[in-house]
Write an enzyme that holds these catalytic residues in place. Sequence first.
Site, PDB file in Angstrom:
ATOM      1  N   GLY A 259     -84.325 -27.043  59.581  1.00  0.00           N
ATOM      2  CA  GLY A 259     -84.532 -27.521  61.617  1.00  0.00           C
ATOM      3  C   GLY A 259     -83.885 -27.694  62.288  1.00  0.00           C
TER       4      GLY A 259
ATOM      5  N   GLN B  89     -79.703 -30.890  70.255  1.00  0.00           N
ATOM      6  CA  GLN B  89     -79.038 -29.760  70.228  1.00  0.00           C
ATOM      7  C   GLN B  89     -79.090 -28.559  70.814  1.00  0.00           C
ATOM      8  OE1 GLN B  89     -80.283 -29.667  65.341  1.00  0.00           O
ATOM      9  NE2 GLN B  89     -78.456 -28.578  65.477  1.00  0.00           N
TER      10      GLN B  89
ATOM     11  N   CYS C  16     -75.186 -27.670  59.349  1.00  0.00           N
ATOM     12  CA  CYS C  16     -76.164 -28.089  60.305  1.00  0.00           C
ATOM     13  C   CYS C  16     -75.522 -26.935  61.487  1.00  0.00           C
ATOM     14  CB  CYS C  16     -75.423 -29.428  61.069  1.00  0.00           C
ATOM     15  SG  CYS C  16     -76.242 -29.708  62.638  1.00  0.00           S
ATOM     16  N   LEU C  17     -76.738 -26.421  62.237  1.00  0.00           N
ATOM     17  CA  LEU C  17     -76.139 -25.385  63.289  1.00  0.00           C
ATOM     18  C   LEU C  17     -76.026 -25.478  63.881  1.00  0.00           C
ATOM     19  CD1 LEU C  17     -80.105 -24.623  63.445  1.00  0.00           C
ATOM     20  CD2 LEU C  17     -78.751 -23.363  62.375  1.00  0.00           C
TER      21      LEU C  17
ATOM     22  N   HIS D  58     -82.037 -35.450  58.332  1.00  0.00           N
ATOM     23  CA  HIS D  58     -81.131 -35.419  58.970  1.00  0.00           C
ATOM     24  C   HIS D  58     -81.588 -35.182  60.399  1.00  0.00           C
ATOM     25  CE1 HIS D  58     -78.082 -31.693  59.465  1.00  0.00           C
ATOM     26  NE2 HIS D  58     -78.293 -31.701  60.604  1.00  0.00           N
ATOM     27  N   GLU D  59     -82.924 -34.880  60.651  1.00  0.00           N
ATOM     28  CA  GLU D  59     -83.034 -34.069  62.420  1.00  0.00           C
ATOM     29  C   GLU D  59     -83.308 -35.845  62.695  1.00  0.00           C
ATOM     30  OE1 GLU D  59     -82.367 -31.640  63.248  1.00  0.00           O
ATOM     31  OE2 GLU D  59     -83.119 -30.561  61.452  1.00  0.00           O
TER      32      GLU D  59
ATOM     33  N   HIS E 173     -79.980 -36.893  63.372  1.00  0.00           N
ATOM     34  CA  HIS E 173     -79.503 -36.726  65.183  1.00  0.00           C
ATOM     35  C   HIS E 173     -80.583 -36.870  66.561  1.00  0.00           C
ATOM     36  CE1 HIS E 173     -77.676 -32.424  64.281  1.00  0.00           C
ATOM     37  NE2 HIS E 173     -78.603 -32.164  63.488  1.00  0.00           N
TER      38      HIS E 173
END
Length: 169
Positions: free
Chosen positions: A45, A50, A92-93, A134-135, A138
């Site tokens: 995701g 990001q 998380c990236l 999660h997204e 963000h």
Amino acid sequence: MILPILKYGAPALRNMSKSVDSFTHDLEEIAKNMIETMYSSPGIGLAASQIGINIRLATIDLTVGEDESQRIIICNPEIVSAEGEQRSDEGCLSIPDFSDSVTRPLRMVVRGLNLHGEEVQYETEGLLAKCFSHEIDHLNGVLFIDRLSPLKRSLIRNKIKKLTKAGDW
Ligand SMILES: [Zn+2]
């Protein structure tokens, strides 16, 4: 085009992202780049914040490109309903090499718009529900470490501070 992913500490990760209101070729380009960036990481995701663009756009693919039919690109996602709880390890990236257990809804119905501005709805469960949650966080400037206990959060923050000082973040 594969874009650099912002890491914890970058202001764009903390902004409230703005709704997408025009469905242009530029928007399609951003989404395409996000998909490429997500696959190359690899990740399941990615939110536009990001890559430093504060618009309410997210990409999700639990198969990381293995199955194109599973690819989700959603603008302005909204949680219509959520039920149950699941607790599992999450990363998380934008916070590479850190993970911890986070509680998320077990099931969610999410509504939003596709790249053509048409309404889409997803009935999600398990990992997909967790990923949407999660997204969407963000897009509101929230990171998974915000959902940890204050102690765990400060441990991670301190480690990142040290890495930053050493030039390794
Ligand atoms: Zn993330």
